[in-house]
Design a protein around this motif. Structure first.
Motif, PDB file in Angstrom:
ATOM      1  N   PHE B 223       0.474 -18.281 -11.264  1.00 58.38           N
ATOM      2  CA  PHE B 223       0.947 -17.665 -10.020  1.00 58.38           C
ATOM      3  C   PHE B 223       1.202 -16.170 -10.233  1.00 58.38           C
ATOM      4  O   PHE B 223       0.784 -15.326  -9.439  1.00 58.38           O
ATOM      5  N   TRP B 224       1.855 -15.858 -11.350  1.00 60.59           N
ATOM      6  CA  TRP B 224       2.197 -14.461 -11.625  1.00 60.59           C
ATOM      7  C   TRP B 224       0.940 -13.608 -11.809  1.00 60.59           C
ATOM      8  O   TRP B 224       0.871 -12.461 -11.367  1.00 60.59           O
ATOM      9  N   HIS B 225      -0.074 -14.175 -12.464  1.00 61.87           N
ATOM     10  CA  HIS B 225      -1.305 -13.408 -12.679  1.00 61.87           C
ATOM     11  C   HIS B 225      -2.042 -13.187 -11.361  1.00 61.87           C
ATOM     12  O   HIS B 225      -2.679 -12.155 -11.170  1.00 61.87           O
ATOM     13  N   ILE B 226      -1.956 -14.159 -10.445  1.00 55.77           N
ATOM     14  CA  ILE B 226      -2.593 -13.973  -9.128  1.00 55.77           C
ATOM     15  C   ILE B 226      -1.899 -12.829  -8.397  1.00 55.77           C
ATOM     16  O   ILE B 226      -2.545 -11.996  -7.748  1.00 55.77           O
ATOM     17  N   VAL B 227      -0.556 -12.744  -8.529  1.00 53.07           N
ATOM     18  CA  VAL B 227       0.181 -11.641  -7.905  1.00 53.07           C
ATOM     19  C   VAL B 227      -0.321 -10.307  -8.467  1.00 53.07           C
ATOM     20  O   VAL B 227      -0.559  -9.349  -7.731  1.00 53.07           O
ATOM     21  N   ASP B 228      -0.533 -10.275  -9.790  1.00 52.43           N
ATOM     22  CA  ASP B 228      -1.063  -9.074 -10.442  1.00 52.43           C
ATOM     23  C   ASP B 228      -2.470  -8.775  -9.927  1.00 52.43           C
ATOM     24  O   ASP B 228      -2.811  -7.637  -9.605  1.00 52.43           O
ATOM     25  N   LEU B 229      -3.277  -9.827  -9.832  1.00 47.62           N
ATOM     26  CA  LEU B 229      -4.675  -9.710  -9.387  1.00 47.62           C
ATOM     27  C   LEU B 229      -4.751  -9.072  -8.007  1.00 47.62           C
ATOM     28  O   LEU B 229      -5.578  -8.190  -7.754  1.00 47.62           O
ATOM     29  N   ILE B 230      -3.871  -9.521  -7.098  1.00 48.15           N
ATOM     30  CA  ILE B 230      -3.902  -9.002  -5.729  1.00 48.15           C
ATOM     31  C   ILE B 230      -3.503  -7.529  -5.724  1.00 48.15           C
ATOM     32  O   ILE B 230      -4.098  -6.716  -5.029  1.00 48.15           O
ATOM     33  N   TRP B 231      -2.521  -7.187  -6.560  1.00 44.43           N
ATOM     34  CA  TRP B 231      -2.112  -5.779  -6.619  1.00 44.43           C
ATOM     35  C   TRP B 231      -3.239  -4.900  -7.170  1.00 44.43           C
ATOM     36  O   TRP B 231      -3.398  -3.744  -6.758  1.00 44.43           O
ATOM     37  N   ILE B 232      -4.020  -5.432  -8.099  1.00 54.10           N
ATOM     38  CA  ILE B 232      -5.146  -4.671  -8.665  1.00 54.10           C
ATOM     39  C   ILE B 232      -6.083  -4.231  -7.550  1.00 54.10           C
ATOM     40  O   ILE B 232      -6.658  -3.142  -7.600  1.00 54.10           O
ATOM     41  N   TYR B 233      -6.246  -5.073  -6.510  1.00 47.75           N
ATOM     42  CA  TYR B 233      -7.089  -4.684  -5.373  1.00 47.75           C
ATOM     43  C   TYR B 233      -6.312  -3.863  -4.344  1.00 47.75           C
ATOM     44  O   TYR B 233      -6.852  -2.948  -3.731  1.00 47.75           O
ATOM     45  N   LEU B 234      -5.035  -4.201  -4.135  1.00 45.01           N
ATOM     46  CA  LEU B 234      -4.249  -3.512  -3.110  1.00 45.01           C
ATOM     47  C   LEU B 234      -4.069  -2.044  -3.443  1.00 45.01           C
ATOM     48  O   LEU B 234      -4.159  -1.173  -2.572  1.00 45.01           O
ATOM     49  N   PHE B 235      -3.780  -1.759  -4.722  1.00 48.06           N
ATOM     50  CA  PHE B 235      -3.447  -0.386  -5.124  1.00 48.06           C
ATOM     51  C   PHE B 235      -4.561   0.605  -4.783  1.00 48.06           C
ATOM     52  O   PHE B 235      -4.308   1.572  -4.056  1.00 48.06           O
ATOM     53  N   PRO B 236      -5.820   0.390  -5.230  1.00 48.59           N
ATOM     54  CA  PRO B 236      -6.846   1.368  -4.843  1.00 48.59           C
ATOM     55  C   PRO B 236      -7.118   1.388  -3.353  1.00 48.59           C
ATOM     56  O   PRO B 236      -7.340   2.465  -2.790  1.00 48.59           O
ATOM     57  N   LEU B 237      -7.063   0.209  -2.697  1.00 46.00           N
ATOM     58  CA  LEU B 237      -7.397   0.179  -1.276  1.00 46.00           C
ATOM     59  C   LEU B 237      -6.401   0.978  -0.448  1.00 46.00           C
ATOM     60  O   LEU B 237      -6.778   1.710   0.463  1.00 46.00           O
ATOM     61  N   LEU B 238      -5.096   0.848  -0.741  1.00 42.93           N
ATOM     62  CA  LEU B 238      -4.090   1.513   0.089  1.00 42.93           C
ATOM     63  C   LEU B 238      -3.800   2.929  -0.372  1.00 42.93           C
ATOM     64  O   LEU B 238      -3.643   3.836   0.432  1.00 42.93           O
ATOM     65  N   TYR B 239      -3.728   3.133  -1.700  1.00 43.19           N
ATOM     66  CA  TYR B 239      -3.249   4.422  -2.205  1.00 43.19           C
ATOM     67  C   TYR B 239      -4.372   5.430  -2.446  1.00 43.19           C
ATOM     68  O   TYR B 239      -4.171   6.626  -2.318  1.00 43.19           O
TER      69      TYR B 239
END
Lengths: 202, 242
Positions: B223-239
């Motif tokens: 579960f924790w790695h999936i949270v990390d995985l989603i952030w890996i995509y969220l960070f470049p997309l939003l920031y």
């Protein structure tokens, strides 16, 4: 070999989805290539692993109706055996041993240096993502960022989430989830890029 | 509990499983199925992002300049590090070293808290500036920047969707809708994940796990790695990619 078939099918599905994007000049060859590749892989696995050719030779030898091509087929079978698994007899033994001891079988433990390596790759990926974003490549910026993110995600999945050493079922479960997400993204993109006029660069 | 440690230090599996391994595989498969639903849930948001960004790219471009790349990068590093310590937490449980496992898991929780603290600073800054979604949005400067950006674009690049400046000003809060919903849902997962890690940390500290049985640690880890995985995509997309 089962994996080749599985991934071959995924390959065809992905190729079909990407046809609208690549245009029909590039799409069909990819689909046909993936289909042919899967067909060849499938046939090979039938011969090499399920022993269709072996059974055929045995059958013909017993009835004595092989004719002149029988030695040729035997040679081919031998070559395949040699290529498929050099120490085949030993491997089969070891495999049986494993099955007997299934109860006490230990899970694959990834050593710490591998984890450290993955961590370094992820940090490097972050640095690359941030550095590349400072330079203006136009529409390529998004592509590069997503590519780096996907590479990072693959490392997390393979090592941190142990998917590299996991059983086939879990890999297929994850693959199917990802596949349906790709389907959703692909058809939404196909819709929006063909129906509305979209800004590709500023 | 279905799996308990016996007096001689071994673990009993539940009666409907063949052995501990069977139980482990079944539990893990269930967690993987749950992970697929997580991916599809965030996937829906990513698709919405794709569609709206394709249509109203200037809003997203100006919006991303309002995010702090430095804070986002620090959060990325924090989350990647926490994934690493989580993996170590599982590793030490596999090696029957509960003390080291507890240290690794506590470090993971600390990383999660660091992430949330940085998120708090980012959120409070945005809310302070009135950069919030919907009718609560109150930052005319942002709307003006979007209008200026479109006016500065070469005329041949304008599409029907963005050429109506007044409409673009009206829908400018869209970007912060995406920002708050996507990072908010992700932050919610971070909080839940931190609580779950706390749960397995306590169980590890009480000596309820070992190399034979550590299924909850593995499941929470996934579960924790999936949270990390989603952030890996969220960070470049939003920031980063505006």
């Amino acid at each position: 070999m089962d994996l080749v078939i599985q991934y071959g099918l995924y390959g065809i599905a992905y190729a079909c989805i990407f046809v609208p994007f690549f245009g029909f000049g590039l799409g069909p060859p990819v689909v046909i290539g993936a289909a042919l590749g899967s067909f060849i892989g499938n046939t090979y696995s039938l011969i090499a692993q399920q022993g269709i050719l072996k059974n055929f030779i045995k059958d013909k030898k017993e009835t004595g109706s092989g004719g002149p091509i029988l030695p040729l087929l035997e040679g081919a079978q031998k070559a395949i055996d040699g290529f498929e698994n050099p120490g085949s007899a030993m491997k089969v033994e070891a495999h049986h041993e494993e099955e007997h001891n299934h109860d006490s079988e230990k899970h694959h433990i990834i050593p710490i240096p591998v984890y450290v390596g993955v961590l370094l790759v992820l940090l490097l990926g972050t640095v690359i993502t941030v550095a590349v974003a400072q330079v203006d490549f136009g529409a390529m910026n998004t592509v590069i960022a997503m590519l780096v993110a996907t590479i990072k995600a693959s490392f997390v999945l393979a090592f941190f989430m142990h998917l590299k050493y996991d059983n086939l079922m879990n890999r297929v479960i994850f693959g199917s989830g990802f596949f349906f997400l790709m389907l959703l993204i692909a058809f939404s993109a196909a819709d929006i890029f063909t129906r509305a006029s979209v800004i590709k660069a500023f | 509990m279905s799996t308990v440690k016996t007096e001689d230090g071994h673990f009993h599996h539940a009666h409907h499983f063949k052995n501990l391994n069977h139980q482990y595989d079944s539990a893990k498969q269930g967690v993987w199925l749950f992970m697929v639903t997580e991916i599809l849930m965030f996937g829906g948001l990513f698709v919405a992002y794709l569609i709206y960004k394709s249509l109203y790219a200037p809003i997203f471009h100006v919006g991303s300049t309002y995010l702090d790349v430095k804070m986002g990068s620090i959060n990325t590093v924090v989350l990647i590090t926490s994934s690493f310590t989580m993996a170590l937490g599982i590793y030490f449980n596999q090696k029957n070293k509960p003390k080291q496992a507890v240290i690794a898991l506590v470090l993971t929780i600390l990383c999660a808290l660091t992430f949330m603290v940085i998120k708090y600073f980012e959120y409070s800054h945005k809310i302070h500036l009135g950069l919030v979604p919907g009718k609560y949005f109150n930052n005319p400067e942002f709307q003006q920047k979007v209008a200026d950006f479109i006016n500065a674009m070469p005329i041949e690049n304008l599409t029907p969707a963005i050429s109506d400046i007044n409409n673009m000003k009206k829908i400018a809060p869209l970007y912060f809708g995406f920002y708050f919903v996507m990072t908010g849902l992700h932050g919610f997962h971070v909080v839940i994940g931190a609580l779950l890690i706390l749960w397995v940390t306590i169980k590890t500290a009480r000596g309820q796990f070992g190399s034979e049985y550590y299924t909850p640690v593995e499941g929470v880890g996934l579960f924790w790695h999936i949270v990390d995985l989603i952030w890996i995509y969220l960070f470049p997309l939003l920031y980063l990619v505006g």
